[in-house]
Design a protein around this motif. Structure first.
Motif, mmCIF file in Angstrom:
data_model
loop_
_atom_site.group_PDB
_atom_site.id
_atom_site.type_symbol
_atom_site.label_atom_id
_atom_site.label_comp_id
_atom_site.label_asym_id
_atom_site.label_seq_id
_atom_site.Cartn_x
_atom_site.Cartn_y
_atom_site.Cartn_z
ATOM 1 N N UNK A 1 2.746 -9.011 -3.564
ATOM 2 C CA UNK A 1 2.353 -9.640 -2.314
ATOM 3 C C UNK A 1 3.481 -9.894 -1.345
ATOM 4 N N UNK A 2 4.716 -9.940 -1.822
ATOM 5 C CA UNK A 2 5.815 -10.305 -0.931
ATOM 6 C C UNK A 2 6.612 -9.099 -0.460
ATOM 7 N N UNK A 3 6.209 -7.880 -0.826
ATOM 8 C CA UNK A 3 6.892 -6.694 -0.309
ATOM 9 C C UNK A 3 6.518 -6.520 1.158
ATOM 10 N N UNK A 4 7.532 -6.462 2.015
ATOM 11 C CA UNK A 4 7.272 -6.388 3.456
ATOM 12 C C UNK A 4 6.740 -5.031 3.875
ATOM 13 N N UNK A 5 7.114 -3.982 3.168
ATOM 14 C CA UNK A 5 6.657 -2.634 3.504
ATOM 15 C C UNK A 5 5.699 -2.142 2.433
#
Length: 578
Positions: free
Chosen positions: A99-103
């Motif tokens: 969930x916290x991967x920006x890409x």
């Protein structure tokens, strides 16, 4: 009248009690009020003093500010060989969740597959481990691995194996301006496949080389895999205890020790540096390059090992006072280059019965290895380093495991008195040693590409061990004993319902563990012997299989064992029926 007097006295007593209770209540209220006032005053005073002392303390930081923790006192480090210059920048790893991967991640989810993708390929490892504080009750070690990656198809993800905690990740393109690190978006562990995915915000480009530095830490293994310890006693009474640090990376346990591409077709050069306690000795695959003492540890660096799979890397650390060694010398038949064979064992074996438990096995090692050098005389490439270390240990998950230049073997599988042991046990030990030494060529110098071809490596090593023993000890007629010693037992196993083909599909770790049985090894070796007999009858050439093995190794240095390429060279003439 008397009753009235008594009643008056009783009423008087009751009034006195009421008066006392009234006075008690009147006294209690101001005392409680006073205590409350004192408590509130004290709390206010303490708050004022605390606020005054902490007037410079910040309870928050701006986005432009960084919290700077106390830096540890720098420790003197010696480097004899150049280390890669990577920018000192902490990894941008905000979390370990999707969930916290920006890409966005690759929708095909290659990390969920049983095999690693081939978009990046390791060319070289530099592994540094710190194992010098294990005697302080903390069986946790730390390390840093530098991997040179070649990009074969553009990708945002670097997927490799690893079962440890990651503390830092830096990815840098080689020859890039100022060696500016790439932005790491997130690092995602996948326990089901034992993989780590380093997800980048910038795409890795085809044809470029990248340096990946991963800092990690984990505890010693408790299951006899990865890096683990073995306790033992140093005296017959069992009162003096000690321990030895060992590795067991075969078949798929290097990933438990350090982040790596833990599959057999990912072969790469390997450099190992270990910091260990001052009173310890370390052995590894290749020759020691340099060693530097420090106040708290010794830093030992080993020479670069040629390209090999990670499962063939090994090392051991033990207290110098616990082990000793004895050496014999053998030479290449054509060049005369000398090779030392060092047999390491616990010191009591060097004194018991005048060291016969060491001398007999050591001479056996020399005879067998000399026979193998003669067999592979046509191979001019240096297959083994200037020495081979054979370490006999009190406990190990396997009877013996061969690594390139370093063999770890259980004491019961090598140390013996030739004068008191039976002839069959003596020959059985010789066969174990011959197989481990034969794997220096078939297994290390040339290895298999995927686990479906493990049967070929094991069969060739099993075939070669009988060839080597027959050359070293012809009086044993060891080739004839193959049929009664191995083949009959395997034929019985092969007749059971649990039997399986020689070559099996491999899709998981469980499939890999199921490959190690006698059906592949002995049954295939028997086929090779049948082929030898058949070709001798039809072509008149003796030991034709052995000639093809030597020819294949000569033409495929540091390559892979390809079953079709080996068997296709067999020349079989028309069968005459005899």
């Amino acid at each position: 009248m008397a009753n009235s007097k008594d009643d008056m006295i009783l009423l008087g007593d009751i009034d006195q009690q009421r008066s006392f209770l009234h006075r008690k209540v009147n006294l209690t209220v101001p005392i409680c009020t006073l205590l409350i006032v004192v408590f509130l005053s004290s709390a206010f005073f303490v708050s004022i003093v605390s606020l005054y002392w902490a007037q410079d303390t910040k309870c928050y930081i701006d986005s432009s500010e960084l919290i700077k923790p106390d830096e540890p006192k720098p420790r003197q480090v010696y480097y004899s060989r150049p280390k890669r210059s990577l920018a000192s920048k902490k990894a941008n790893v905000p979390c370990f969740e999707f969930g916290c991967c920006a890409t966005p991640l690759d929708p095909s989810a290659p990390w969920s597959q049983s095999r690693l993708p081939k978009n990046v390929y390791p060319n070289e490892y530099q592994l540094t481990l710190e194992l010098f504080e294990l005697n302080e009750g903390e069986d946790e070690y730390s390390g840093t691995v530098d991997i040179v990656l070649e990009v074969r198809s553009s990708t945002y993800d670097i997927i490799l194996h690893g079962e440890m905690l990651i503390s830092d990740v830096v990815v840098t393109q080689r020859s890039s301006p100022n060696d500016i690190p790439l932005n790491v978006d997130c690092v995602l562990p996948f326990p089901n496949t034992q993989t780590l995915t380093i997800h980048l915000r910038e795409q890795l480009q085809v044809g470029n080389l990248y340096d990946v530095r991963i800092s990690f830490f984990r505890a010693l293994s408790l299951h006899g895999t990865g890096i683990f310890e073995v306790p033992f006693t140093t005296d017959p009474s069992g009162l003096n205890a000690s321990r030895i640090i060992l590795t067991h990376f075969k078949p798929v346990h290097a990933r438990e020790a350090f982040p790596c591409f833990d599959e057999p077709d990912f072969k790469a050069k390997f450099e190992l540096t270990v910091r260990h306690e001052n009173d310890t000795t370390i052995l590894s695959n290749w020759d020691e390059s340099e060693s530097f003492p420090d106040e708290n540890y010794i830093q030992t660096e080993f020479q670069t090992v040629p390209a090999i799979p990670t499962s063939l890397i090994a090392f051991s650390i033990f207290y110098t006072e616990d082990f000793d060694k004895k050496t014999v010398i053998t030479t290449y038949p054509d060049t005369g280059r000398q090779i030392s064979i060092n047999l390491w064992a616990r010191k009591q074996f060097f004194t018991n019965d005048n060291g016969v438990y060491i001398d007999g096995p050591l001479e056996m090692l020399r005879e067998i290895f000399t026979a193998l050098l003669n067999i592979f005389e046509e191979i001019k490439t240096t297959v083994v380093p200037t020495q081979i270390n054979v370490l006999a240990v009190p406990e190990y998950p396997s009877d013996a495991v061969s690594h390139w230049g370093f063999i770890i073997i259980h004491e019961l599988s090598i140390l013996h008195n030739p004068k008191t042991i039976s002839a069959s046990e003596h020959q059985e030990i010789a066969l174990i040693l011959a197989k481990q030494l034969a794997e220096q060529w078939c297994g290390n110098f040339i290895s298999f590409r995927w686990w479906t071809d493990l049967w070929l490596q094991e069969a060739l090593a099993n075939y070669l061990k009988y060839q080597a023993i027959d050359a070293a000890f012809p009086q044993w007629n060891i080739k004839d004993q193959f049929y009664t010693g191995e083949l009959l037992k395997t034929m019985f196993d092969d007749s059971l319902s649990v039997s399986h083909p020689i070559q099996k599909s491999v899709n998981s770790r469980t499939d890999i563990d199921g490959l190690f049985d006698n059906i592949e090894v002995t049954k295939t070796a028997a086929i090779f012997k049948m082929a030898d007999y058949y070709m001798e009858q039809t072509t008149g050439i003796k030991d034709n299989t052995l000639a093809h093995i030597v020819s294949f190794l000569r033409d495929n240095e540091y390559g892979f064992l390809i079953p079709d390429e080996i068997t296709s060279t067999f020349q079989i003439g028309p069968w005459n029926g005899h």
